[in-house]
Design a protein around this motif. Structure first.
Motif, short mmCIF file in Angstrom:
data_model
loop_
_atom_site.label_atom_id
_atom_site.label_comp_id
_atom_site.label_asym_id
_atom_site.label_seq_id
_atom_site.Cartn_x
_atom_site.Cartn_y
_atom_site.Cartn_z
N LEU A 232 0.83 -1.22 0.00
CA LEU A 232 0.00 0.00 0.00
C LEU A 232 0.86 1.26 0.00
N ILE A 233 1.97 1.21 0.71
CA ILE A 233 2.85 2.38 0.77
C ILE A 233 3.37 2.73 -0.61
N TYR A 234 3.87 1.72 -1.32
CA TYR A 234 4.50 2.00 -2.62
C TYR A 234 3.47 2.17 -3.73
N ILE A 235 2.27 1.68 -3.55
CA ILE A 235 1.21 1.99 -4.51
C ILE A 235 0.89 3.49 -4.46
N ALA A 236 0.86 4.04 -3.25
CA ALA A 236 0.59 5.48 -3.12
C ALA A 236 1.66 6.31 -3.80
N PHE A 237 2.92 5.90 -3.66
CA PHE A 237 3.99 6.64 -4.31
C PHE A 237 3.96 6.49 -5.83
N SER A 238 3.57 5.31 -6.30
CA SER A 238 3.52 5.10 -7.75
C SER A 238 2.42 5.94 -8.39
N LEU A 239 1.35 6.22 -7.65
CA LEU A 239 0.28 7.05 -8.19
C LEU A 239 0.76 8.48 -8.46
N LEU A 240 1.73 8.94 -7.67
CA LEU A 240 2.30 10.26 -7.93
C LEU A 240 3.00 10.31 -9.28
N VAL A 241 3.63 9.20 -9.64
CA VAL A 241 4.35 9.16 -10.92
C VAL A 241 3.40 8.96 -12.09
N ILE A 242 2.43 8.08 -11.94
CA ILE A 242 1.54 7.75 -13.06
C ILE A 242 0.63 8.91 -13.40
N PHE A 243 0.09 9.54 -12.39
CA PHE A 243 -0.86 10.63 -12.63
C PHE A 243 -0.23 12.00 -12.37
#
Length: 243
Positions: A232-243
């Motif tokens: 969950l932690i790294y999913i949140a960070f990946s959303l910053l990059v994708i969107f």
């Protein structure tokens, strides 16, 4: 002109007589307060400045001072060694991570924010806030799972989450050049972002979970459950990059 006043060309003072000064009310020694007794000038002279610092006084030579990074507790070889061990999530070497630190995580957070800034996104505050909340979340979840055997401290949580952030930095750097490699209207670009983001999340989760297993006692018993908050932690960070 008074009779007792006469011009003297031999350097004599016409008013040397004390009685004449007392009669006129003058001080016979008007400059006694201007006493220039310098004493020993060499004893009170300041220390000379040498090429490496002061030759005297309370300052030592600059060559005896430790490096600035060492005084701040920052060791570049240790940060490099810990980073290299995280890059391979299938063969984790826990020895460099025995002592947690914040120097490496701060560097990776700044690089992550810089890559986002180059891409037109100002996320420095978001990254710092999410990192703090993610570390608190991982700390609470693991210690609740471990119960009385929970020995994971918050400082180590911040260190582990930060070092495993290196993959997000690479993803963010790659996303800068992705629009130049593919057309912005190309459908492959959006799919590629999701695929790379998913792989990066799995990579970060695997590394963080593996480090917890070998560094924290009784973590192997809850490996699957610990992987959930890490994901969950790294999913949140990946959303910053994708969107």
């Amino acid at each position: 002109m008074r009779d007792d006043v006469a011009l003297s060309f031999d350097g004599a003072d016409p008013y040397r007589r004390g009685g004449e000064y007392e009669r006129l009310g003058w001080d016979p020694h008007p400059c006694l307060f201007m006493s220039f007794d310098l004493g020993d000038v060499s004893a009170s002279a300041p220390p000379r400045m040498s090429s490496m610092g002061y030759s005297g006084g309370g300052f030592g030579a600059f060559e005896d001072e430790p490096p600035l990074l060492e005084e701040l507790g920052i060791s570049i070889p240790q940060i490099t060694g810990r980073t290299l061990t995280v890059l391979n999530p299938f063969q984790i070497n826990p020895d460099p991570h025995e002592d947690a630190d914040l120097s490496g995580p701060i560097i990776f957070y700044m690089l992550f924010g810089l890559c986002q800034l180059i891409g037109g996104k100002v996320h420095f505050g978001v990254i710092l806030g999410w990192t703090t909340l993610a570390s608190i979340y991982l700390y609470i979840v693991f210690n609740l799972l471990a119960g009385k055997n929970g020995s994971l401290d918050f400082y180590r949580c911040v260190s582990l989450v930060g070092y495993c952030q290196i993959f997000m930095v690479l993803l963010s750097a790659f996303s800068i050049f992705l629009p130049r490699l593919l057309s912005p209207r190309c459908a492959v670009q959006g799919v590629l972002k999701y695929v790379l983001g998913s792989l990066t999340v799995l990579w970060c989760t695997r590394s963080c979970t593996s480090l917890l297993d070998v560094l924290v006692p009784h973590a192997e018993e809850h490996r699957s459950l610990v992987a959930y908050p890490c994901g969950l932690i790294y999913i949140a960070f990946s959303l910053l990059v994708i969107f």
